[in-house]
Structure formats: C-alpha cells, structure tokens
Design a protein around this motif. Structure first.
Motif, PDB file in Angstrom:
ATOM      1  N   MET A 142       0.672  -1.553   0.292  1.00 10.08           N
ATOM      2  CA  MET A 142      -0.166  -0.302   0.163  1.00 10.08           C
ATOM      3  C   MET A 142       1.385   1.356  -0.120  1.00 10.08           C
ATOM      4  SD  MET A 142      -2.803   0.935   2.482  1.00 10.08           S
ATOM      5  CE  MET A 142      -3.824  -0.821   2.564  1.00 10.08           C
ATOM      6  N   HIS A 143       2.509   1.452  -0.659  1.00  4.04           N
ATOM      7  CA  HIS A 143       3.096   2.621  -0.950  1.00  4.04           C
ATOM      8  C   HIS A 143       2.006   2.865  -1.509  1.00  4.04           C
ATOM      9  CE1 HIS A 143       5.166  -0.733   0.800  1.00  4.04           C
ATOM     10  NE2 HIS A 143       5.994   0.378   1.048  1.00  4.04           N
ATOM     11  N   VAL A 144       2.102   4.833  -1.047  1.00  7.22           N
ATOM     12  CA  VAL A 144       1.548   5.506  -1.611  1.00  7.22           C
ATOM     13  C   VAL A 144       2.325   6.599  -2.518  1.00  7.22           C
ATOM     14  CG1 VAL A 144      -0.042   7.596  -2.367  1.00  7.22           C
ATOM     15  CG2 VAL A 144      -0.180   5.881  -0.535  1.00  7.22           C
ATOM     16  N   PRO A 145       2.747   5.975  -3.861  1.00  9.91           N
ATOM     17  CA  PRO A 145       3.613   7.099  -4.886  1.00  9.91           C
ATOM     18  C   PRO A 145       3.210   8.747  -4.342  1.00  9.91           C
ATOM     19  CG  PRO A 145       2.863   5.580  -6.759  1.00  9.91           C
ATOM     20  CD  PRO A 145       1.530   5.490  -4.574  1.00  9.91           C
ATOM     21  N   ASP A 146       4.667   9.035  -5.375  1.00  6.80           N
ATOM     22  CA  ASP A 146       4.239  11.121  -5.440  1.00  6.80           C
ATOM     23  C   ASP A 146       2.905  11.029  -6.010  1.00  6.80           C
ATOM     24  OD1 ASP A 146       6.269  11.429  -3.501  1.00  6.80           O
ATOM     25  OD2 ASP A 146       7.743  10.902  -5.058  1.00  6.80           O
ATOM     26  N   GLY A 147       2.354  12.410  -6.325  1.00  2.81           N
ATOM     27  CA  GLY A 147       1.043  12.638  -6.606  1.00  2.81           C
ATOM     28  C   GLY A 147       0.080  12.147  -6.385  1.00  2.81           C
ATOM     29  N   PHE A 148      -0.671  10.563  -5.655  1.00  2.00           N
ATOM     30  CA  PHE A 148      -1.699  10.341  -5.436  1.00  2.00           C
ATOM     31  C   PHE A 148      -2.615  11.471  -5.021  1.00  2.00           C
ATOM     32  CE2 PHE A 148      -1.972   5.124  -6.319  1.00  2.00           C
ATOM     33  CZ  PHE A 148      -1.294   6.133  -7.295  1.00  2.00           C
ATOM     34  N   ILE A 149      -1.926  12.329  -3.960  1.00  2.18           N
ATOM     35  CA  ILE A 149      -1.942  13.079  -2.804  1.00  2.18           C
ATOM     36  C   ILE A 149      -1.678  14.310  -2.999  1.00  2.18           C
ATOM     37  CG2 ILE A 149      -2.807  13.652  -0.358  1.00  2.18           C
ATOM     38  CD1 ILE A 149      -4.576  10.743  -1.391  1.00  2.18           C
ATOM     39  N   ASN A 150      -2.738  15.523  -2.979  1.00  2.00           N
ATOM     40  CA  ASN A 150      -1.671  16.863  -3.021  1.00  2.00           C
ATOM     41  C   ASN A 150      -1.245  17.216  -2.239  1.00  2.00           C
ATOM     42  OD1 ASN A 150      -3.801  18.121  -1.539  1.00  2.00           O
ATOM     43  ND2 ASN A 150      -5.363  18.723  -2.612  1.00  2.00           N
ATOM     44  N   ALA A 151      -0.589  18.272  -2.494  1.00  3.45           N
ATOM     45  CA  ALA A 151       0.772  18.870  -1.575  1.00  3.45           C
ATOM     46  C   ALA A 151       0.356  19.763   0.008  1.00  3.45           C
ATOM     47  CB  ALA A 151       1.188  19.968  -2.320  1.00  3.45           C
TER      48      ALA A 151
ATOM     49  N   ILE B 106      14.092   6.201  -0.377  1.00  9.77           N
ATOM     50  CA  ILE B 106      15.216   6.687  -0.501  1.00  9.77           C
ATOM     51  C   ILE B 106      15.822   5.174  -0.841  1.00  9.77           C
ATOM     52  CG2 ILE B 106      17.202   6.811   0.722  1.00  9.77           C
ATOM     53  CD1 ILE B 106      15.619   8.399   3.363  1.00  9.77           C
ATOM     54  N   LEU B 107      16.163   4.396  -0.727  1.00  7.43           N
ATOM     55  CA  LEU B 107      17.486   3.398  -1.448  1.00  7.43           C
ATOM     56  C   LEU B 107      16.279   2.762  -2.512  1.00  7.43           C
ATOM     57  CD1 LEU B 107      18.815   0.806   1.627  1.00  7.43           C
ATOM     58  CD2 LEU B 107      19.881   3.514   0.586  1.00  7.43           C
ATOM     59  N   PHE B 108      14.866   1.662  -2.947  1.00  3.98           N
ATOM     60  CA  PHE B 108      14.405   1.448  -3.668  1.00  3.98           C
ATOM     61  C   PHE B 108      13.778   1.784  -4.271  1.00  3.98           C
ATOM     62  CE2 PHE B 108      16.067  -0.878  -0.474  1.00  3.98           C
ATOM     63  CZ  PHE B 108      16.099  -1.606  -1.108  1.00  3.98           C
ATOM     64  N   ALA B 109      13.017   3.529  -4.494  1.00  5.27           N
ATOM     65  CA  ALA B 109      12.172   4.111  -4.904  1.00  5.27           C
ATOM     66  C   ALA B 109      10.283   3.156  -4.182  1.00  5.27           C
ATOM     67  CB  ALA B 109      12.208   4.410  -6.788  1.00  5.27           C
TER      68      ALA B 109
ATOM     69  N   THR C  86      14.125   9.315  -6.570  1.00  2.96           N
ATOM     70  CA  THR C  86      15.756   8.491  -6.415  1.00  2.96           C
ATOM     71  C   THR C  86      15.095   6.808  -7.395  1.00  2.96           C
ATOM     72  OG1 THR C  86      14.131   6.739  -4.448  1.00  2.96           O
ATOM     73  CG2 THR C  86      15.274   8.362  -4.534  1.00  2.96           C
ATOM     74  N   GLY C  87      14.198   7.551  -8.377  1.00  3.14           N
ATOM     75  CA  GLY C  87      13.198   6.532  -9.407  1.00  3.14           C
ATOM     76  C   GLY C  87      15.082   5.688 -10.050  1.00  3.14           C
ATOM     77  N   ASP C  88      15.859   6.638 -10.207  1.00  2.00           N
ATOM     78  CA  ASP C  88      16.810   6.578 -10.445  1.00  2.00           C
ATOM     79  C   ASP C  88      18.642   5.811 -10.471  1.00  2.00           C
ATOM     80  OD1 ASP C  88      17.892   9.076  -9.711  1.00  2.00           O
ATOM     81  OD2 ASP C  88      18.610   9.425 -11.789  1.00  2.00           O
ATOM     82  N   SER C  89      18.051   4.945  -9.004  1.00  4.13           N
ATOM     83  CA  SER C  89      18.492   4.812  -7.463  1.00  4.13           C
ATOM     84  C   SER C  89      19.177   3.632  -8.046  1.00  4.13           C
ATOM     85  CB  SER C  89      18.766   4.925  -6.489  1.00  4.13           C
ATOM     86  OG  SER C  89      17.301   4.009  -5.846  1.00  4.13           O
ATOM     87  N   PRO C  90      20.782   2.598  -7.648  1.00  7.09           N
ATOM     88  CA  PRO C  90      20.981   1.529  -7.840  1.00  7.09           C
ATOM     89  C   PRO C  90      20.345   0.947  -7.926  1.00  7.09           C
ATOM     90  CG  PRO C  90      22.874   3.240  -7.076  1.00  7.09           C
ATOM     91  CD  PRO C  90      22.041   4.244  -7.500  1.00  7.09           C
ATOM     92  N   LEU C  91      19.152   0.583  -7.160  1.00  7.17           N
ATOM     93  CA  LEU C  91      18.365  -0.244  -6.387  1.00  7.17           C
ATOM     94  C   LEU C  91      17.151   0.334  -6.343  1.00  7.17           C
ATOM     95  CD1 LEU C  91      20.131  -0.335  -2.034  1.00  7.17           C
ATOM     96  CD2 LEU C  91      20.989  -2.468  -4.482  1.00  7.17           C
ATOM     97  N   ALA C  92      16.304   1.445  -6.861  1.00  2.00           N
ATOM     98  CA  ALA C  92      15.537   1.123  -7.693  1.00  2.00           C
ATOM     99  C   ALA C  92      14.993   0.502  -7.695  1.00  2.00           C
ATOM    100  CB  ALA C  92      15.217   2.294  -8.642  1.00  2.00           C
ATOM    101  N   GLY C  93      13.635  -0.728  -7.432  1.00  2.00           N
ATOM    102  CA  GLY C  93      12.277  -1.530  -8.070  1.00  2.00           C
ATOM    103  C   GLY C  93      13.665  -2.780  -7.060  1.00  2.00           C
ATOM    104  N   TYR C  94      14.317  -3.030  -6.320  1.00  2.00           N
ATOM    105  CA  TYR C  94      14.465  -3.420  -5.700  1.00  2.00           C
ATOM    106  C   TYR C  94      15.432  -4.837  -6.924  1.00  2.00           C
ATOM    107  CZ  TYR C  94      11.115  -2.765  -1.789  1.00  2.00           C
ATOM    108  OH  TYR C  94      10.584  -2.062  -0.989  1.00  2.00           O
ATOM    109  N   GLY C  95      16.110  -4.506  -6.914  1.00  2.00           N
ATOM    110  CA  GLY C  95      17.281  -4.810  -7.758  1.00  2.00           C
ATOM    111  C   GLY C  95      18.651  -3.989  -8.188  1.00  2.00           C
TER     112      GLY C  95
END
Length: 349
Positions: free
Chosen positions: A1-10, A96-99, A291-300
């Motif tokens: 149930m991790h809510v991404p950015d953009g679902f809920i307003n500022a 932070i680590l896995f986006a 942090t979508g371009d982090s080395p661990l994004a997406g658990y890989g």
C-alpha cells in the motif's frame, strides 16, 4: 500500500507529514518506556524482518497481490510506540533506497501504514487479551484478529486522505469499495503471517513478546506453608542473555533468507493499491519517484543483469541497511532512557 508521489495533493501531504513527525516524536518518547535490555536489541531486527516479509507479495485475487504491512506484528512484539518507529524505519529505507513509496508522500505512508495499523491493531489486541483466557493460544488468536482488522482500516484511512486531497476526479465511493474489498483479502494474509510469527516467538521466548508480558506467573516456592516468589538466579539471567542473542541471530538469518532468496518467488502481480489505482484511474497524475534512478530502484541492483541475483542482492542490502539504521535508532533510545536523571525506571508505567 505504498502511496506514490502525485496521488495526494501537496496540502494534505504536508498535513500528514506534520502528523507523522508528531507521532514519531511521541513514539520516541514512548519507546523509552517499552524498550529494555532484552527487547531493545530485537527492535531493529523486527524492522528488518518486516522489510524482508514485505518483499514477499502473495496472490489474493485475479491479477492482484498483497504484502505484509507490519504494524500489528511490530506493536505486539515490541510495543505500539516502538512499532510505529519500526514501520517508519522500513518505509524510510524503502523510499530512499528502493524508490518504493513517494518521498513527498512519506507522511501519507507513515500515517497510513505505521500509525493507523499500529494503533488499530494494538487497541484490538489489548481488548481481546483482556477478555480471553490467559494462555499463549489467546495471544496468537488476538494477534490474528488485530492484524486482520488493521489492513482494511489502513485502506479506509487512505480513502479518507484521497477524499480530502486526491489529485484525480474519481468518486470516493468507488475508491472506498475497491480499496476495502481487496484489503480485507490482504488482511487475511497479514493475519496469518502475524499470528504465525508471534506464535513462533512465544513458543521459544514468551518473555520477549511485549504483548505477552504478564502472561506467565512468577515461580512460587512454598516456605513454612506460605507461597513466596522464587528469587531470580544469576546463571539463569546469563542464559537468558545468550538466548536473546540466539533469537536475534536466527531472526536475522531468517530475514536474509526471505529477502535474498525466497523473494524471487513472490507474486509479480500489482498490490492492492496499485491494482485499484490502475483500474479506477487514481494513478493518472502519478509523478516519477525522486530516487527512481538509484542503483537499487525497483528492488534490483542496476548493474546486475541476472534477475534472481539482482533481486537477491538488493534484498540482502535492504535487510542490512534496515537492521543497522533500526538498531541505531533503538540503541539511542535505550541509551537515552538509561542516562535519564532518575535512572532507567524514571518513566516506568
């Protein structure tokens, strides 16, 4: 149930951020009363274990999966205040680590997955423990029901936040029906995992389960026709310390195996929120993760081409980072208690 950015307003995200910060501040103080020399070392392990089990998505319906939220498990094992901190540490590491879970939505996620699940689960758990027989099976049964109810309550909380600050024009009634419906099913899996884990720890060391404190009556000796409390033996205390280290070691190995190896076989279907968001159009304004371009994004791991190895290494890194950060936080909390002017018992309940 991790809510991404953009679902809920500022504005709503900011308000939940303030709520989350306040809850963490209160929990840091409350955890000083919950953590002692036995449970403090285990709190970081609980956070790492929750991280590892959250990687194990299980199928719940056609094209939908679910995963452990962990609030009920943490609250029952190490206490509600410490439980909020455990899940918050996991969410911070994931973001932070896995986006996984938006950074601007961190307050939303902590409020929903750490605060709501922990408060609801522990309230239900304590209520059931008071009316059930005082035995180990009652703790396990209460854990099951508390975890089961905590998940749809988190779905209700998300729906409320969406009603206040959703960025898309989807009827709240449709969101509510879809979210609660699928998360009742996910709650069954949450309940099973929580009850099995709590039951396993109680079977080995009931004294390490916060929710089971007071379950076992102190040993009595009959002296001169009267029952008196048996004195605690120093060798037994030494054995207890060694046993705690053994439990910690077994728990860490289990978390590493789950995240590093078993996670490869987890369901690849979207989880409950992802499925509802896609079907109902809630994700129309989702924003890229910071942090979508982090080395661990997406658990890989980005530079490892083999999917099994990449996911396994990422899982091992995640468990290691979570146990280090979590243990550091709880060590600091425990040290603060020990250094308080009135001593470690100054804030005893």
């Amino acid at each position: 149930m991790h809510v991404p950015d953009g679902f809920i307003n500022a504005p709503v995200s900011a308000v939940t951020g303030v709520i989350a910060a306040g809850a963490i501040a209160v929990s840091l103080r409350g955890a000083r009363r919950e953590l002692d020399e036995r449970t403090a070392p285990l709190a970081g392990l609980v956070a790492a274990f929750i991280f590892s089990v959250q990687m194990l998505n299980f199928p719940v319906a056609a094209g939908t999966s679910g995963h452990l939220l962990g609030g009920a498990l943490a609250a029952i094992l190490v206490g509600p205040y410490t439980g909020v901190l455990c899940v918050s540490v996991v969410l911070l590491m994931q973001g932070i680590l896995f986006a996984d879970g938006g950074l601007t939505a961190l307050g939303v996620n902590i409020t929903d997955m750490a605060i709501v699940t922990t408060v609801v689960a522990y309230a239900v758990f304590r209520g059931l423990v008071k009316v059930l027989p005082r035995r180990r099976s009652s703790i396990t049964a209460a854990s099951f029901v508390a975890a089961l109810l905590s998940v749809p309550c988190a779905a209700l909380a998300f729906t409320a936040m969406y009603a206040l600050g959703g960025t898309t024009d989807v009827p709240v009634g449709k969101v509510l029906t879809a979210m609660v419906g699928v998360h009742v099913l996910i709650g069954i899996g949450e309940a099973a995992i929580t009850a099995l884990t709590v039951g396993a720890v109680i079977a080995v060391r009931p004294d390490l389960v916060y929710g089971a404190r007071g379950l076992t009556a102190p040993l009595k000796l009959r002296v001169g026709g009267e029952l008196i409390d048996a004195p605690a033996a120093a060798p037994a205390a030494a054995r207890s310390a060694r046993s705690t280290r053994k439990v910690w070691g077994i728990g860490l190995i289990t978390a590493l195996v789950l995240a590093g190896f078993v996670s490869f076989y987890a369901s690849a279907s979207p989880d409950g929120l992802e499925k509802v968001a896609h079907d109902k159009g809630i994700d129309a304004k989702e924003q890229p993760h910071h942090t979508g371009d982090s080395p661990l994004a997406g658990y890989g791991v980005k530079d490892i081409s083999d999917a099994r190895l990449s996911g396994g290494v990422a899982g091992l890194i995640g468990v290691g980072a979570t146990v280090v950060v979590g243990s550091g936080v709880f060590w600091a909390v425990r040290r603060r208690r020990a250094q308080s002017p009135a001593g470690p018992h100054a804030e005893a309940v």
